[in-house]
Design an enzyme around this catalytic site. Structure first.
Site, PDB file in Angstrom:
ATOM      1  N   LYS A 106       0.858  -1.178   0.000  1.00 20.11           N
ATOM      2  CA  LYS A 106       0.000   0.000   0.000  1.00 20.11           C
ATOM      3  C   LYS A 106       0.898   1.232   0.000  1.00 20.11           C
ATOM      4  CE  LYS A 106      -3.530   2.489   2.475  1.00 20.11           C
ATOM      5  NZ  LYS A 106      -4.579   2.471   3.484  1.00 20.11           N
ATOM      6  N   ARG A 157     -10.730   9.923   1.332  1.00 24.91           N
ATOM      7  CA  ARG A 157     -10.666  10.603   2.630  1.00 24.91           C
ATOM      8  C   ARG A 157     -11.817  11.595   2.760  1.00 24.91           C
ATOM      9  NH1 ARG A 157      -4.049  11.192   2.602  1.00 24.91           N
ATOM     10  NH2 ARG A 157      -3.677   8.944   2.592  1.00 24.91           N
ATOM     11  N   LYS A 197       1.121  10.189   5.273  1.00 20.32           N
ATOM     12  CA  LYS A 197       1.227   8.825   5.800  1.00 20.32           C
ATOM     13  C   LYS A 197       2.528   8.159   5.376  1.00 20.32           C
ATOM     14  CE  LYS A 197      -3.797   8.352   6.238  1.00 20.32           C
ATOM     15  NZ  LYS A 197      -4.970   7.467   6.124  1.00 20.32           N
ATOM     16  N   GLU A 236       7.467  -6.928   1.766  1.00 23.39           N
ATOM     17  CA  GLU A 236       6.179  -6.790   2.456  1.00 23.39           C
ATOM     18  C   GLU A 236       5.338  -8.043   2.261  1.00 23.39           C
ATOM     19  OE1 GLU A 236       4.933  -4.726   4.498  1.00 23.39           O
ATOM     20  OE2 GLU A 236       5.861  -2.764   4.276  1.00 23.39           O
ATOM     21  N   LYS A 263      -2.091  -1.578  -3.892  1.00 20.94           N
ATOM     22  CA  LYS A 263      -2.943  -0.392  -3.899  1.00 20.94           C
ATOM     23  C   LYS A 263      -2.102   0.863  -3.951  1.00 20.94           C
ATOM     24  CE  LYS A 263      -5.863   1.980  -0.675  1.00 20.94           C
ATOM     25  NZ  LYS A 263      -6.261   2.103   0.678  1.00 20.94           N
ATOM     26  N   SER A 303      -9.942   5.482  -5.031  1.00 21.47           N
ATOM     27  CA  SER A 303     -10.874   6.581  -5.259  1.00 21.47           C
ATOM     28  C   SER A 303     -10.383   7.570  -6.310  1.00 21.47           C
ATOM     29  CB  SER A 303     -11.140   7.290  -3.942  1.00 21.47           C
ATOM     30  OG  SER A 303      -9.923   7.742  -3.357  1.00 21.47           O
ATOM     31  N   TYR A 341     -14.710   0.962  -7.502  1.00 20.19           N
ATOM     32  CA  TYR A 341     -15.986   1.681  -7.379  1.00 20.19           C
ATOM     33  C   TYR A 341     -16.818   1.518  -8.655  1.00 20.19           C
ATOM     34  CZ  TYR A 341     -13.454   3.450  -3.401  1.00 20.19           C
ATOM     35  OH  TYR A 341     -12.728   3.511  -2.237  1.00 20.19           O
TER      36      TYR A 341
HETATM   37  C1  PBG Z   1      -7.685   3.400   5.228  1.00 18.67           C
HETATM   38  C2  PBG Z   1      -7.872   3.256   3.774  1.00 18.67           C
HETATM   39  C3  PBG Z   1      -7.623   4.191   2.767  1.00 18.67           C
HETATM   40  C4  PBG Z   1      -8.081   3.616   1.590  1.00 18.67           C
HETATM   41  C5  PBG Z   1      -8.553   2.340   1.912  1.00 18.67           C
HETATM   42  N1  PBG Z   1      -8.405   2.130   3.258  1.00 18.67           N
HETATM   43  C6  PBG Z   1      -7.128   5.582   2.825  1.00 18.67           C
HETATM   44  C7  PBG Z   1      -5.783   5.880   3.284  1.00 18.67           C
HETATM   45  O1  PBG Z   1      -4.955   5.017   3.517  1.00 18.67           O
HETATM   46  O2  PBG Z   1      -5.524   7.073   3.475  1.00 18.67           O
HETATM   47  C8  PBG Z   1      -8.086   4.289   0.261  1.00 18.67           C
HETATM   48  C9  PBG Z   1      -9.088   3.779  -0.706  1.00 18.67           C
HETATM   49  C10 PBG Z   1      -9.366   4.690  -1.832  1.00 18.67           C
HETATM   50  O3  PBG Z   1      -8.707   5.730  -2.037  1.00 18.67           O
HETATM   51  O4  PBG Z   1     -10.292   4.367  -2.579  1.00 18.67           O
HETATM   52  N2  PBG Z   1      -6.440   3.220   5.728  1.00 18.67           N
END
Ligand code: PBG
Length: 359
Positions: free
Chosen positions: A227, A237, A250, A266, A281, A307, A346
């Site tokens: 991730k 968010r 992050k 990982e 991701k 997203s 989505y």
């Molecule tokens: C929570 C999480 C996130 C996403 C999925 N789980 C956001 C992040 O890590 O800030 C993102 C999913 C998306 O953007 O569609 N940790």
């Protein structure tokens, strides 16, 4: 090891020349041409279908849903045209729709009331929290669908981070304790798969042993393995209401977008700690990682088209700049080609509807 492609073609070319089959081909022709014409197989629709290597199916889709409190309530997410936050009763309806469309699983994300967010993410392990109530409702009214819950603290912390903040650092080991409690309430509510997305070190292992001890031996873990600290999570968010809270970024726990080898490490850890499925991701900028992980580990490998990817495509569709169905199917099929066993997207409902029309 197999030799590179060109010598093979050159050898075939020489053989054809020697046997006279390709005797007239000019010396300057591309290797293999005209004996080989790649377009022959592409000439007709039936032939293209016959030689098609990868095909997206409804079985490959996971539909992420945003859940809010209330009754018969639907709120649109401004930065994600066509995506709504749903109250639990409507989320149950969406789950039933997904079943009818043949979508195997949904992934639930809560937009927690601002008043319930605190520094310790206490709401994350409240057995009556929004997500647990949603899971119970869906499991009782639409039992045929797989339910995936995110394990991470960002929808519950006042600072919008996935772990606990100690001083100015996200503290790994104290976060693990909360993540375990969060996973346990989700599983007790009936979720089938827990998906740790927090990127704390060791989280898959501690969740796996806690589940084992609590008698939840068969709960699946889908690890957000690779991730990345991505700019493409912005609209998510907004959807879960953590963007205005988030202080800083992050990057001390999510991966550097420049790194590929690190994804292998990982994955090795998550698998050793007891993950049943691994995930990459975001999706589109990280297809090389999907391919490498699938190749290296032969694990069920998922990709999350996040997203921001949805938003940028949707913006282009809404402006008439890209053809909706074709672009959507091209991108989703690209994930399959890269090696993904399934895709969190989505577009899941739209893609399933499209596939249903085609059959
Ligand atoms: C929570 C999480 C996130 C996403 C999925 N789980 C956001 C992040 O890590 O800030 C993102 C999913 C998306 O953007 O569609 N940790």
């Amino acid at each position: 090891m197999s030799s590179p492609k060109q010598p093979v073609l050159l050898r075939a070319e020489r053989t054809l020349r020697e046997t006279g089959v390709n005797a007239d081909a000019p010396e300057t022709s591309a290797p293999g041409f005209p004996a080989t014409r790649m377009r022959r197989n592409r000439k007709q629709d039936w032939s293209r279908r016959l030689v098609g290597e990868n095909r997206l199916a409804c079985d490959d889709l996971i539909w992420p849903l945003f859940v809010i409190d209330g009754d018969n309530k639907r709120e649109s997410v401004e930065s994600m045209p066509g995506v709504d936050r749903l109250s639990i009763d409507l989320a149950v309806g969406a789950a039933k729709e997904a079943i009818d469309l043949g979508i195997p699983a949904i992934a639930l994300f809560p937009n927690t009331d601002a008043g319930l967010r605190d520094d310790l993410a206490s709401e994350a392990f409240n057995p009556e929290n929004l997500i647990c109530r949603a899971v119970r409702a869906i499991k009782s009214e639409a039992p045929g669908i797989g339910v995936i819950c995110d394990v991470a603290l960002d929808p519950y912390t006042s600072h919008g981070h996935d772990g606990l903040l100690v001083g100015d650092r996200i503290d790994n080991d104290s976060s693990l304790e909360v993540l375990v409690r969060q996973a346990l309430v989700q599983v007790e509510a009936g979720t089938d798969i827990v998906a740790p997305s927090d990127m704390m070190d060791g989280r898959v292992g501690v969740i796996r042993s806690a589940l084992e001890q609590a008698g939840h031996k068969d709960t699946q873990i889908m690890a957000y393995t690779a991730k990345y600290a991505s700019a493409f999570y912005g609209p998510f968010r907004d959807a879960v209401g953590s963007s205005s809270n988030l202080k800083g970024d992050k990057r001390t726990y999510q991966m550097d977008p420049a790194n590929g080898e690190e994804a292998l490490r990982e994955a090795e850890l998550d698998i050793a700690e007891g993950a049943d499925m691994i995930m990459v991701k975001p999706g589109m900028p990280y297809l090389d990682i999907v391919h490498r992980l699938r190749d290296a580990f032969a694990m069920p490998t998922f990709v999350y088209q996040v997203s921001g990817e949805y938003s940028m495509l949707s913006a282009a569709f809404d402006n008439g700049w890209l053809e909706r169905d074709r672009a959507m199917m091209e991108v989703l099929t690209g994930f399959k080609r890269a090696g993904a066993d399934g895709i969190l997207t989505y577009f899941a409902r739209d893609a399933a509807q499209y596939l249903a029309q085609q059959s």
